[in-house]
Design a protein around this motif. Structure first.
Motif, PDB file in Angstrom:
ATOM      1  N   PHE A 287       0.755  -1.160   0.288  1.00  0.00           N
ATOM      2  CA  PHE A 287       0.484   0.194  -0.085  1.00  0.00           C
ATOM      3  C   PHE A 287       0.637   1.813   0.245  1.00  0.00           C
ATOM      4  N   CYS A 288       2.107   1.742   1.065  1.00  0.00           N
ATOM      5  CA  CYS A 288       2.755   2.382   0.986  1.00  0.00           C
ATOM      6  C   CYS A 288       3.525   2.926  -0.496  1.00  0.00           C
ATOM      7  N   SER A 289       4.051   1.603  -1.212  1.00  0.00           N
ATOM      8  CA  SER A 289       4.682   1.583  -2.160  1.00  0.00           C
ATOM      9  C   SER A 289       3.785   2.106  -2.976  1.00  0.00           C
ATOM     10  N   LYS A 290       2.533   1.736  -3.137  1.00  0.00           N
ATOM     11  CA  LYS A 290       1.695   2.299  -4.176  1.00  0.00           C
ATOM     12  C   LYS A 290       1.216   3.939  -3.748  1.00  0.00           C
ATOM     13  N   MET A 291       1.303   4.894  -2.333  1.00  0.00           N
ATOM     14  CA  MET A 291       0.385   5.188  -2.185  1.00  0.00           C
ATOM     15  C   MET A 291       1.604   6.633  -1.303  1.00  0.00           C
ATOM     16  N   LEU A 292       2.569   6.234  -1.575  1.00  0.00           N
ATOM     17  CA  LEU A 292       3.089   7.619  -1.373  1.00  0.00           C
ATOM     18  C   LEU A 292       3.926   8.232  -2.294  1.00  0.00           C
ATOM     19  N   ILE A 293       4.147   9.372  -2.850  1.00  0.00           N
ATOM     20  CA  ILE A 293       4.107  10.067  -4.058  1.00  0.00           C
ATOM     21  C   ILE A 293       5.136   9.644  -4.600  1.00  0.00           C
TER      22      ILE A 293
END
Length: 250
Positions: free
Chosen positions: A76-82
């Motif tokens: 999730f974090c890899s997808k949702m951080l700019i």
């Protein structure tokens, strides 16, 4: 400035169309299972072991505190951080509160999703929740977190001061206590101030009480959170996030 707290698992983020974040802050479940209250006086009625066990004995803090999947969280974090900007000093970061035992697994999983660098943070408390072990061993009075980033150092607002890797665990009684593992709004505000600017987006994938959202909103950042416990979301919206516009004008 926008904010929302979704009663849903963070894996379903695509259907909400939220913007990507400059900062993800998460207090992930520690997977304590039914030992959540094991060293706390809350295990017993009125904190007195002569009165027998309370209804918290052999209970989890919440039913997700058993088998939290760190790999799903990192995805999730890899997808949702700019994405990392070309300019220095603008890169995103992820701050993960965790138990000491989870640190290595978090580091290993983060690297699989491109977060190749990290450094630890320690938060100093003036009390310990491990009351029942006070006459048995040195008890814990700290919280741990890791700051993850991809390659470039993340955005860093230190206002000319040296920021040490330990912070005081500052409580503030003006905020409601909703969740057993709720992080203090003043602590979250300090972190958000360091790693974001006015107008940036902050996301908490396991938002619990909504304290991360409250901290971000008070600093004029947009904030989004996910929490699967329906009653927790209801209480967070009623007590932590209700009438935020009025609160911000005070």
């Amino acid at each position: 400035m926008k904010y929302d707290l979704f009663n849903d698992h963070f894996q379903n983020y695509k259907q909400y169309g939220i913007p990507k974040a400059q900062l993800v802050i998460a207090d992930i479940p520690y997977n304590l299972g039914n030992n959540a209250y094991a060293s706390s006086t809350e295990w017993y009625v009125d904190g007195d072991n002569s009165k027998g066990e309370s209804n918290k004995a052999n209970k989890t803090f919440f039913n997700t505190d058993v088998d939290f999947k760190i790999a799903e969280f990192m995805h999730f974090c890899s997808k949702m951080l700019i994405k990392e900007p070309k300019d220095k000093g603008k890169s995103p970061a992820m701050i993960v509160f965790c138990s000491f035992q989870q640190i290595q697994e978090l580091i290993d999983q983060a690297q699989k999703y491109g977060f190749n660098h990290y450094y630890p943070l320690v938060f100093i408390k003036n009390t310990s929740p491990q009351v029942l072990k006070a006459n048995m061993k040195i008890v814990g009075a700290t919280e741990y977190a890791l700051v993850f980033y991809r390659d470039k150092l993340p955005k860093f607002n230190n206002d000319g001061r040296m920021v040490l890797n330990w912070f005081n665990w500052v409580q503030d009684g003006r905020y409601p206590k909703i969740h057993p593992t709720q992080k203090p709004v003043p602590v979250l505000k300090e972190l958000i101030n360091i790693f974001t600017d006015y107008g940036d987006v902050v996301i908490d994938p396991v938002a619990g009480s909504g304290s991360t959202l409250r901290a971000a909103i008070e600093l004029d950042r947009s904030a989004y959170g996910f929490e699967i416990q329906r009653e927790v979301v209801k209480e967070a919206k009623e007590k932590m996030l209700h009438n935020m516009a009025t609160t911000l004008m005070l």
